[in-house]
Design a protein around this motif. Structure first.
Motif, mmCIF file in Angstrom:
data_model
loop_
_atom_site.group_PDB
_atom_site.id
_atom_site.type_symbol
_atom_site.label_atom_id
_atom_site.label_comp_id
_atom_site.label_asym_id
_atom_site.label_seq_id
_atom_site.Cartn_x
_atom_site.Cartn_y
_atom_site.Cartn_z
ATOM 1 N N ALA A 97 0.826 -1.206 0.000
ATOM 2 C CA ALA A 97 0.000 0.000 0.000
ATOM 3 C C ALA A 97 0.859 1.254 0.000
ATOM 4 O O ALA A 97 0.585 2.219 -0.732
ATOM 5 N N LYS A 98 1.918 1.274 0.804
ATOM 6 C CA LYS A 98 2.794 2.444 0.862
ATOM 7 C C LYS A 98 3.561 2.642 -0.447
ATOM 8 O O LYS A 98 3.720 3.772 -0.923
ATOM 9 N N ALA A 99 4.061 1.539 -1.037
ATOM 10 C CA ALA A 99 4.804 1.642 -2.292
ATOM 11 C C ALA A 99 3.915 2.169 -3.410
ATOM 12 O O ALA A 99 4.353 2.967 -4.246
ATOM 13 N N MET A 100 2.667 1.733 -3.432
ATOM 14 C CA MET A 100 1.727 2.230 -4.427
ATOM 15 C C MET A 100 1.470 3.719 -4.220
ATOM 16 O O MET A 100 1.415 4.496 -5.183
ATOM 17 N N ALA A 101 1.332 4.125 -2.972
ATOM 18 C CA ALA A 101 1.096 5.536 -2.674
ATOM 19 C C ALA A 101 2.282 6.398 -3.078
ATOM 20 O O ALA A 101 2.118 7.482 -3.656
ATOM 21 N N ARG A 102 3.480 5.938 -2.807
ATOM 22 C CA ARG A 102 4.665 6.719 -3.141
ATOM 23 C C ARG A 102 4.909 6.786 -4.645
ATOM 24 O O ARG A 102 5.555 7.726 -5.126
ATOM 25 N N SER A 103 4.437 5.803 -5.388
ATOM 26 C CA SER A 103 4.664 5.781 -6.833
ATOM 27 C C SER A 103 3.793 6.797 -7.565
ATOM 28 O O SER A 103 4.039 7.094 -8.728
ATOM 29 N N ILE A 104 2.766 7.278 -6.890
ATOM 30 C CA ILE A 104 1.852 8.252 -7.498
ATOM 31 C C ILE A 104 1.972 9.549 -6.716
ATOM 32 O O ILE A 104 1.703 9.597 -5.528
ATOM 33 N N ASP A 105 2.386 10.619 -7.375
ATOM 34 C CA ASP A 105 2.604 11.892 -6.697
ATOM 35 C C ASP A 105 1.264 12.577 -6.443
ATOM 36 O O ASP A 105 0.835 13.448 -7.196
ATOM 37 N N CYS A 106 0.582 12.123 -5.393
ATOM 38 C CA CYS A 106 -0.688 12.733 -5.016
ATOM 39 C C CYS A 106 -0.805 12.664 -3.503
ATOM 40 O O CYS A 106 0.058 12.131 -2.818
ATOM 41 N N SER A 107 -1.863 13.226 -2.971
ATOM 42 C CA SER A 107 -2.007 13.289 -1.519
ATOM 43 C C SER A 107 -2.286 11.904 -0.944
ATOM 44 O O SER A 107 -3.048 11.124 -1.507
ATOM 45 N N VAL A 108 -1.662 11.626 0.180
ATOM 46 C CA VAL A 108 -1.740 10.313 0.813
ATOM 47 C C VAL A 108 -1.953 10.497 2.309
ATOM 48 O O VAL A 108 -1.348 11.369 2.930
ATOM 49 N N HIS A 133 -16.251 32.762 16.653
ATOM 50 C CA HIS A 133 -17.530 32.402 17.265
ATOM 51 C C HIS A 133 -18.393 31.578 16.310
ATOM 52 O O HIS A 133 -19.598 31.790 16.205
ATOM 53 N N ASP A 134 -17.732 30.661 15.655
ATOM 54 C CA ASP A 134 -18.437 29.790 14.713
ATOM 55 C C ASP A 134 -17.711 28.448 14.648
ATOM 56 O O ASP A 134 -16.551 28.333 15.062
ATOM 57 N N PHE A 135 -18.412 27.451 14.099
ATOM 58 C CA PHE A 135 -17.803 26.138 13.933
ATOM 59 C C PHE A 135 -17.066 26.076 12.603
ATOM 60 O O PHE A 135 -17.539 26.611 11.596
ATOM 61 N N GLU A 136 -15.911 25.446 12.616
ATOM 62 C CA GLU A 136 -15.161 25.233 11.379
ATOM 63 C C GLU A 136 -14.842 23.748 11.244
ATOM 64 O O GLU A 136 -14.636 23.050 12.238
ATOM 65 N N PHE A 137 -14.791 23.309 10.003
ATOM 66 C CA PHE A 137 -14.605 21.880 9.737
ATOM 67 C C PHE A 137 -13.131 21.532 9.675
ATOM 68 O O PHE A 137 -12.357 22.164 8.949
ATOM 69 N N ARG A 138 -12.742 20.520 10.446
ATOM 70 C CA ARG A 138 -11.381 19.988 10.409
ATOM 71 C C ARG A 138 -11.423 18.648 9.670
ATOM 72 O O ARG A 138 -11.960 17.669 10.198
ATOM 73 N N PRO A 139 -10.905 18.592 8.442
ATOM 74 C CA PRO A 139 -10.993 17.356 7.646
ATOM 75 C C PRO A 139 -10.291 16.185 8.319
ATOM 76 O O PRO A 139 -9.255 16.347 8.975
ATOM 77 N N GLY A 140 -10.875 15.004 8.135
ATOM 78 C CA GLY A 140 -10.263 13.788 8.647
ATOM 79 C C GLY A 140 -9.292 13.184 7.648
ATOM 80 O O GLY A 140 -8.984 13.781 6.602
ATOM 81 N N ALA A 141 -8.847 11.977 7.952
ATOM 82 C CA ALA A 141 -7.789 11.357 7.153
ATOM 83 C C ALA A 141 -8.265 10.900 5.781
ATOM 84 O O ALA A 141 -7.432 10.608 4.913
ATOM 85 N N VAL A 142 -9.584 10.828 5.539
ATOM 86 C CA VAL A 142 -10.051 10.355 4.232
ATOM 87 C C VAL A 142 -9.915 11.425 3.149
ATOM 88 O O VAL A 142 -10.114 11.130 1.967
ATOM 89 N N PHE A 143 -9.574 12.642 3.527
ATOM 90 C CA PHE A 143 -9.451 13.707 2.533
ATOM 91 C C PHE A 143 -8.077 13.638 1.889
ATOM 92 O O PHE A 143 -7.173 14.424 2.167
ATOM 93 N N ALA A 144 -7.914 12.654 1.018
ATOM 94 C CA ALA A 144 -6.671 12.433 0.287
ATOM 95 C C ALA A 144 -6.997 11.616 -0.945
ATOM 96 O O ALA A 144 -8.079 11.034 -1.060
ATOM 97 N N ASN A 145 -6.063 11.568 -1.897
ATOM 98 C CA ASN A 145 -6.264 10.743 -3.085
ATOM 99 C C ASN A 145 -6.185 9.263 -2.752
ATOM 100 O O ASN A 145 -6.960 8.459 -3.273
ATOM 101 N N LEU A 146 -5.253 8.901 -1.903
ATOM 102 C CA LEU A 146 -5.066 7.500 -1.548
ATOM 103 C C LEU A 146 -5.016 7.384 -0.033
ATOM 104 O O LEU A 146 -4.173 7.998 0.624
ATOM 105 N N VAL A 147 -5.945 6.624 0.508
ATOM 106 C CA VAL A 147 -6.049 6.433 1.953
ATOM 107 C C VAL A 147 -5.601 5.016 2.283
ATOM 108 O O VAL A 147 -6.176 4.040 1.788
#
Length: 359
Positions: A97-108, A133-147
């Motif tokens: 999984a890591k080798a596949m992620a590193r082979s593609i230059d995108c967010s991981v 004085h408002d709520f803001e969204f903190r993205p989780g780990a799924v916000f990437a090309n390859l999880v």
């Protein structure tokens, strides 16, 4: 029937891109200087086969002796699917999984699934900002090309279900607000056998969203010897560079979508999947989603060898990895130690294959 379809991927390339190391963890992979060959335009099936061969060769610098497994993983990516890698610890599931992620230059992003992991750790959460004085969204780990989801079945079913929406609809909904995920998007999850201590079974709905399940298996003795040389003193993953990027992967996906599937081949896939719903040894057959995933992956497998059309052989080769993990054998079948893989093989022998004239 050609079970070695994915093994018949002939080398077509010369140079690969320069090596550029990228960290794989909770931070995104940075942009790399990919070079002309890696960033080449992919417009035809031959272009796709050449670009795919670059990626396969790059991954094989880390994973030795598993060419067919690597190609199947790439086929799932180009089919816009998700991959489940199931095997015992220590055989290279996370490394693939890591080798596949590193082979593609995108967010991981990498998620280590543990019993105390929360659904909001995966999807994200709204946090109150005292300054605005408002709520803001903190993205989780799924916000990437390859999880990369490591040991997914060590988390509770509640946390596992956080992946359902993003895997099927490529979006996340938090507090009635929907956020679109990036393209391409793929979940590569590793799983230990369910008999091992501290694991939870994946829900049926979760398994059905994984396009294919593969097992790494133990390496051959010569491959294990090569591993000792490669990994004995250094970590080859640390110097593995990207040979493709997100834009090129999107172009490759477009080519896969244009791969032709004749009506007889479609009918063959439908009949094969439908036969699982009537088999006496199964208490749960494959869903219509399985039929769709089977044809999408068959398109990708054909495109990987530069072919513009799908053959029945493509469907047969992919039937076991795409269908078996979705099937639930009956109690009687389990008592006779009949596995889902064996049942799929039986169905491949029984369901009539379209003739050459038909497709």
């Amino acid at each position: 029937m050609t079970h070695g379809m994915l093994d018949e991927f002939e080398p077509r390339l010369g140079q690969t891109a320069a090596q550029n190391g990228h960290p794989v963890g909770h931070a995104a992979v940075g942009h790399a200087n990919l070079g002309h060959s890696a960033g080449a335009v992919v417009a035809t099936h031959n272009d796709l086969a050449e670009a795919a061969q670059r990626i396969v060769r790059n991954i094989e610098k880390v994973i030795s002796g598993k060419t067919s497994t690597v190609r199947l993983a790439l086929a799932v990516l180009l089919a816009e699917g998700h991959l489940l890698i199931e095997d015992v610890p220590g055989v290279g599931k996370t490394m693939l999984a890591k080798a596949m992620a590193r082979s593609i230059d995108c967010s991981v992003r990498r998620i280590q699934f543990t019993p105390d992991l929360l659904p909001t750790d995966v999807t994200g959460v709204n946090v109150y900002n005292q300054e605005t004085h408002d709520f803001e969204f903190r993205p989780g780990a799924v916000f990437a090309n390859l999880v990369v989801g490591d040991e997914i079945n060590r988390a509770s079913p509640k946390t596992q279900s956080a992946l359902l929406e993003c895997m099927e609809e490529h979006q996340v909904t938090v507090d009635s607000t929907t956020y679109q995920l990036q393209s391409p998007f793929m979940v590569v999850a590793t799983q230990n056998p369910i008999e091992m201590e501290g694991t939870y079974p994946l829900p049926e709905a979760q398994r059905d969203r994984f396009t294919a399940r593969i097992a790494m298996g133990y390496p051959a003795p010569d491959a294990e010897m090569a591993m000792l040389d490669q990994h004995g003193t250094t970590d080859p993953l640390a110097t593995l560079g990207a040979v493709s990027d997100a834009a090129q992967i999107r172009a490759m996906i477009d080519v896969v979508r244009r791969t032709h599937v004749s009506d007889p081949v479609k009918q063959y896939a439908v009949e094969l999947v439908a036969s699982t719903r009537q088999h006496p040894d199964l208490r749960l057959g494959a869903s219509p989603r399985a039929t769709l995933h089977l044809l999408r992956t068959a398109r990708a497998a054909a495109a990987l060898v530069g072919r513009e059309y799908v053959l029945p052989d493509d469907v047969q080769t992919l039937a076991t990895p795409v269908l078996a993990h979705r099937l639930l054998p009956s109690s009687e079948a389990q008592s006779h130690r009949r596995t889902a893989e064996q049942i799929v093989h039986d169905l491949l022998r029984r369901v009539p294959v379209p003739t050459a004239r038909a497709h």
